[in-house]
Design an enzyme around this catalytic site. Structure first.
Site, short mmCIF file in Angstrom:
data_model
loop_
_atom_site.label_atom_id
_atom_site.label_comp_id
_atom_site.label_asym_id
_atom_site.label_seq_id
_atom_site.Cartn_x
_atom_site.Cartn_y
_atom_site.Cartn_z
N ASN A 6 0.92 -1.28 0.15
CA ASN A 6 -0.10 0.06 -0.02
C ASN A 6 1.04 1.15 -0.17
O ASN A 6 1.49 1.45 1.12
CB ASN A 6 -0.96 0.05 1.46
CG ASN A 6 -1.73 1.21 1.33
OD1 ASN A 6 -1.72 2.11 0.48
ND2 ASN A 6 -2.51 1.16 2.58
N LEU A 7 1.21 1.82 -1.10
CA LEU A 7 2.12 2.94 -1.37
C LEU A 7 1.34 4.34 -0.76
O LEU A 7 2.29 5.50 -0.64
CB LEU A 7 2.38 3.28 -2.81
CG LEU A 7 3.06 1.79 -3.43
CD1 LEU A 7 3.40 2.15 -4.93
CD2 LEU A 7 4.18 1.45 -2.51
N LYS A 8 0.15 4.28 -0.25
CA LYS A 8 -0.43 5.48 0.33
C LYS A 8 -0.33 6.68 -0.47
O LYS A 8 -0.31 6.60 -1.75
CB LYS A 8 -0.05 5.55 1.85
CG LYS A 8 -0.33 4.29 2.66
CD LYS A 8 0.01 4.46 3.88
CE LYS A 8 -0.27 3.13 4.80
NZ LYS A 8 -0.26 2.78 6.15
N HIS A 88 -9.77 0.75 4.84
CA HIS A 88 -8.35 0.58 5.49
C HIS A 88 -8.50 1.66 6.81
O HIS A 88 -9.30 2.49 6.61
CB HIS A 88 -7.35 1.34 4.44
CG HIS A 88 -5.84 1.39 4.99
ND1 HIS A 88 -5.44 2.16 5.70
CD2 HIS A 88 -4.77 0.55 5.02
CE1 HIS A 88 -4.27 2.33 6.14
NE2 HIS A 88 -3.86 1.04 5.73
N GLU A 157 -5.17 -5.74 10.22
CA GLU A 157 -4.21 -4.47 10.40
C GLU A 157 -4.62 -3.89 11.59
O GLU A 157 -5.54 -3.16 11.68
CB GLU A 157 -4.32 -3.55 9.36
CG GLU A 157 -4.12 -4.44 8.13
CD GLU A 157 -3.23 -3.19 6.98
OE1 GLU A 157 -2.16 -3.32 6.54
OE2 GLU A 157 -4.04 -2.15 6.65
N GLY A 163 2.29 1.94 10.70
CA GLY A 163 3.15 3.12 10.54
C GLY A 163 3.84 3.43 12.03
O GLY A 163 4.69 4.26 12.07
N SER A 193 3.26 -2.30 10.33
CA SER A 193 4.68 -2.61 10.73
C SER A 193 5.48 -3.75 9.80
O SER A 193 6.37 -4.17 10.62
CB SER A 193 4.92 -2.22 11.96
OG SER A 193 4.66 -0.87 12.41
#
Ligand code: PGA
Length: 235
Positions: A6-8, A88, A157, A163, A193
């Site tokens: 997930n490159l956000k 998400h 998640e 993060g 993470s």
């Protein structure tokens, strides 16, 4: 296994193209049989060749229309996108998407046969409240979701692990994944993470069918190394 990134809100169209080119080359050169999915920023969606599946981080439950700031099916079709990330934690908690809205989105893209990666996970205060409260919270995130949908992938998640560099213990991941597998037999990814240093261990946990990686996937060579870990575990 399923290895996803997930490159956000990171990378540009040019750097994402380069990223995908390198990733596709790596998977091809290593004859990888893993299912690899990348969710780039929306402006970086582009037509793709190669084995990497490119998905969108979000889209509105519409073909087109007056929904300022959103994209719909028409914009996804231009690039042949048939995969979407829904639920998400950053969309639930920062953008304020409700379960009701997520269900609407889920049903819209399910009807179209999209591959849906649907995220669930608890915030820290819920985790601290104990197992029963935590499972109740996560169960509520399954409400209205067709857990038998054939193109469904679920990602567990924990919000407090995203993060932050914090991860649950491998025992905790196994325990929660085992419980979540009872709710749906869809492939179940772990996210929060995951990095080069722990990907192999996480992937080896029972009932973990893959990983969803954020910050540690931004360097393509690191993400490739995690894809390699998944490949090795299957051999
Ligand atoms: P992280 O993000 O790997 O940076 O914790 C994971 C995610 O948000 O999917």
């Amino acid at each position: 296994m399923i290895v996803s990134a997930n490159l956000k809100t990171n990378l540009t169209r040019a750097t994402t193209d380069k990223y995908l080119e390198e990733l596709n080359k790596f998977l091809n050169d290593t004859s990888s049989s893993q299912e690899v999915i990348v969710f780039p920023a929306m402006t970086s969606l582009n037509k793709q060749n190669g084995s990497v599946i490119v998905g969108t981080q979000n889209a509105y439950a519409t073909r087109n229309g007056a929904f300022t700031g959103e994209i719909g099916l028409e914009q996804l079709e231009e690039f042949g996108i048939k995969t979407i990330l829904i639920g998400h934690s950053e969309r639930r908690h920062i953008l304020g998407e409700s379960q009701e809205e997520l269900v609407k989105k889920f049903n819209f893209y399910k009807e179209l046969g999209f591959k849906i990666v649907y995220c669930v996970g608890e915030p820290l205060e819920v985790r601290k409240a104990g197992d029963e409260d935590m499972m109740k919270y996560i169960s509520a995130q399954y409400k209205g979701i067709d857990t038998t949908y054939k193109n469904l992938i679920i990602a567990y998640e924990p919000v407090w692990a995203i993060g932050t560099g914090l991860t649950p213990t491998l025992e905790d991941i196994q325990k929660i994944h085992t419980e979540l597998k009872e709710k749906s037999s869809a492939p179940l990814l772990y996210g929060g993470s995951v990095k080069v240093a722990n990907a192999k261990d996480v992937l080896a946990v029972k009932n973990v069918d893959g990983i969803l990686v954020g910050s540690a996937a931004l360097k393509v060579e690191d993400f490739c190394s995690m894809c390699e870990d998944a490949q090795k575990l299957e051999q």
